[in-house]
Design an enzyme around this catalytic site. Structure first.
Site, PDB file in Angstrom:
ATOM      1  N   GLY A   1       0.670  -1.435   0.413  1.00 54.33           N
ATOM      2  CA  GLY A   1      -0.195  -0.262   0.016  1.00 54.33           C
ATOM      3  C   GLY A   1       1.098   1.445  -0.400  1.00 54.33           C
ATOM      4  O   GLY A   1       0.743   2.404  -1.027  1.00 54.33           O
ATOM      5  N   THR A   2       1.731   1.442   0.878  1.00 45.07           N
ATOM      6  CA  THR A   2       2.851   2.791   0.640  1.00 45.07           C
ATOM      7  C   THR A   2       3.069   3.343  -0.398  1.00 45.07           C
ATOM      8  O   THR A   2       3.295   3.811  -0.940  1.00 45.07           O
ATOM      9  CB  THR A   2       4.008   2.660   2.027  1.00 45.07           C
ATOM     10  OG1 THR A   2       3.429   1.943   3.257  1.00 45.07           O
ATOM     11  CG2 THR A   2       4.976   3.493   2.004  1.00 45.07           C
TER      12      THR A   2
ATOM     13  N   ASN B   1      -7.159   3.671   9.753  1.00 42.00           N
ATOM     14  CA  ASN B   1      -6.394   2.214  10.007  1.00 42.00           C
ATOM     15  C   ASN B   1      -6.126   1.796  12.084  1.00 42.00           C
ATOM     16  O   ASN B   1      -6.067   1.639  12.105  1.00 42.00           O
ATOM     17  CB  ASN B   1      -5.014   1.391   9.750  1.00 42.00           C
ATOM     18  CG  ASN B   1      -4.344   3.320   9.671  1.00 42.00           C
ATOM     19  OD1 ASN B   1      -4.805   4.372   9.125  1.00 42.00           O
ATOM     20  ND2 ASN B   1      -3.322   3.197  10.363  1.00 42.00           N
TER      21      ASN B   1
ATOM     22  N   ALA C   1      -1.557  -7.724   0.093  1.00 39.19           N
ATOM     23  CA  ALA C   1      -2.000  -8.411   0.587  1.00 39.19           C
ATOM     24  C   ALA C   1      -2.090  -9.084   1.798  1.00 39.19           C
ATOM     25  O   ALA C   1      -2.762 -10.025   2.517  1.00 39.19           O
ATOM     26  CB  ALA C   1      -1.642  -9.608  -0.190  1.00 39.19           C
ATOM     27  N   HIS C   2      -0.794  -8.615   2.570  1.00 39.63           N
ATOM     28  CA  HIS C   2      -0.821  -8.870   4.260  1.00 39.63           C
ATOM     29  C   HIS C   2      -1.976  -8.228   5.014  1.00 39.63           C
ATOM     30  O   HIS C   2      -1.883  -8.998   6.312  1.00 39.63           O
ATOM     31  CB  HIS C   2       0.706  -8.905   5.084  1.00 39.63           C
ATOM     32  CG  HIS C   2       0.994  -6.776   4.986  1.00 39.63           C
ATOM     33  ND1 HIS C   2       0.927  -6.591   6.325  1.00 39.63           N
ATOM     34  CD2 HIS C   2       0.583  -6.306   4.198  1.00 39.63           C
ATOM     35  CE1 HIS C   2       0.602  -5.135   6.406  1.00 39.63           C
ATOM     36  NE2 HIS C   2       1.281  -5.052   4.797  1.00 39.63           N
TER      37      HIS C   2
ATOM     38  N   THR D   1      11.809  -7.191 -12.175  1.00 41.68           N
ATOM     39  CA  THR D   1      11.072  -8.624 -12.209  1.00 41.68           C
ATOM     40  C   THR D   1       9.723  -8.708 -10.829  1.00 41.68           C
ATOM     41  O   THR D   1      10.175  -8.644 -10.183  1.00 41.68           O
ATOM     42  CB  THR D   1      11.685  -9.376 -12.010  1.00 41.68           C
ATOM     43  OG1 THR D   1      12.609  -9.813 -12.889  1.00 41.68           O
ATOM     44  CG2 THR D   1      11.404 -11.293 -12.379  1.00 41.68           C
TER      45      THR D   1
ATOM     46  N   CYS E   1       3.016   0.856  12.399  1.00 43.16           N
ATOM     47  CA  CYS E   1       3.897   2.110  11.450  1.00 43.16           C
ATOM     48  C   CYS E   1       4.519   3.205  12.135  1.00 43.16           C
ATOM     49  O   CYS E   1       5.519   3.224  12.747  1.00 43.16           O
ATOM     50  CB  CYS E   1       3.623   2.729  10.485  1.00 43.16           C
ATOM     51  SG  CYS E   1       3.157   1.941   8.567  1.00 43.16           S
TER      52      CYS E   1
END
Length: 382
Positions: free
Chosen positions: A71-72, A152, A201-202, A238, A331
């Site tokens: 996200g960041t 959040n 995803a986490h 990649t 964070c």
């Protein structure tokens, strides 16, 4: 000693199915997706399949999904590119956004001379939409609004459709940090005319280090990272095929089981609210987190009736008892500073008291709640 994990807003436990699929890719699909041989094509198929899966659930186009490290990065990329490529001169945001947005806006003010404007907050911490409309109509500069869907720290839910419609009416781009909402709430980007959104995803039982940005087609944004043609040229480098597969599996499972898992997690939060209010009557719920409609079902933020002196070691005491929770966003938990979110919505008196965020998942139980409330009661009354 019991071990309880109530910090899923920081990161979630990875589902077994996700680990299985990631391991299989690591073992069998190790080709570079940019290679034209069979090994490369096999990996490329996995990447594009994941893109299509995400697009399908969001009702977006596959080419509108760009994989990122989380996200960041996605927030930074969208805001920077909007200023550099789309001519944005004013960014309207709120003082309780994630620092991935706030700090990026601060840097853009220094680098590009843009104006960052803060929408006023209601007492509960939600953005005042009347003030937002005033800011949108204040001048003729090219604008972008950046407001998160689910806060959040206190869980407030933004009326995102209303904000999107206000932005559209005023010819303004709309970005939302949706990291706490993707995987937990339904999304339809055709129904909600949002231009940009972000996910990690986490936050929904997938791996760390992978997320995505939704960037609506014809946005005019250009690459931020150069070097190769990956991600349709928008983000060189990649691709982490195993992480992308993990993201896809977690995303699909989150939405295939959304209703049942949401009902279960809501029941855990409701039970927590009832028990802590019963055992510690003077407890307060910060923001809208005590409201089942105006707040996410995934977290609760409580202000405890304790003196500042006793509050100093509170989180340490919780950790000693095997309880994982947070004093704010993950964070910020390593910082000596208080929560910038709570600073804007709590009274001076309540800011002196400790506030803790407890966030829940499908892996929590009522027994977990009983244990945590028992420990909290013991600490408060000691």
């Amino acid at each position: 000693m019991k071990s309880v994990y109530f910090d899923s807003a920081a990161t979630t436990q990875v589902r077994e199915e996700v680990i299985h699929d990631m391991m299989e890719v690591l073992q069998k699909n190790y080709g570079n997706p940019s290679s034209t041989h069979a090994f490369g094509r096999s990996s490329k198929t996995i990447v594009e399949s994941a893109r299509k899966t995400i697009a399908k659930y969001l009702n977006a186009l596959p080419q509108e999904i760009i994989f990122t490290s989380g996200g960041t990065e996605a927030d930074n990329m969208i805001l920077r590119c909007a200023v550099r490529d789309a001519g944005v001169k004013t960014i309207i945001t709120s003082p309780i956004e994630h620092h991935a947005v706030l700090h990026t806006v601060e840097e853009l003010e220094k680098e590009y001379g843009i104006q960052g404007k803060m929408v006023k907050l209601q007492a509960c911490g939600s953005p005042d939409l009347e003030d937002l409309e005033r800011l949108l109509q204040a001048d003729d500069s090219k604008k972008l609004v950046s407001l998160m869907h689910v806060n959040n720290e206190v869980g407030n839910i933004l009326d995102i459709k209303k904000v999107a419609e206000l932005c559209k009416e005023n010819n303004t781009l709309f970005h939302s940090d949706t990291v706490q909402s993707v995987g937990h709430f339904e999304w339809d980007v055709q129904d909600v005319p949002i231009d940009f959104m972000t996910a990690a995803a986490h936050k929904f039982h997938g791996p760390k280090g992978i997320g995505f940005a939704f960037i609506r087609k014809n946005s005019g944004l250009k690459p931020l990272i150069f070097g190769g043609s990956q991600e349709r040229g928008f983000r060189a480098g990649t691709e982490g095929v195993h992480n992308i597969k993990g993201l896809e599996t977690a995303f699909k499972l989150a939405y295939d089981h959304l209703e049942e898992e949401r009902a279960y997690v809501q029941s855990i939060k409701d039970y927590f609210k009832e028990e802590i209010k019963s055992e510690i009557p003077e407890v307060k719920f910060n923001g809208n987190c005590g409201d089942s409609v105006k707040s996410t079902y995934t977290l609760i933020n409580v202000c405890l009736p304790m003196t500042p002196e006793k509050a100093v070691t509170l989180q340490f005491q919780m950790d000693l008892k095997g309880i994982a929770c947070s004093k704010g966003s993950a964070c910020q938990s390593g910082s000596s500073k208080g929560s910038h979110v709570l600073e804007h919505i709590l009274s001076d008196e309540d800011l002196l008291k400790p506030s803790l965020r407890f966030s829940f998942s499908k892996y929590n139980t009522r027994e977990d709640v009983d244990y945590v409330v028992e420990v909290l009661k013991e600490v408060v009354n000691s």
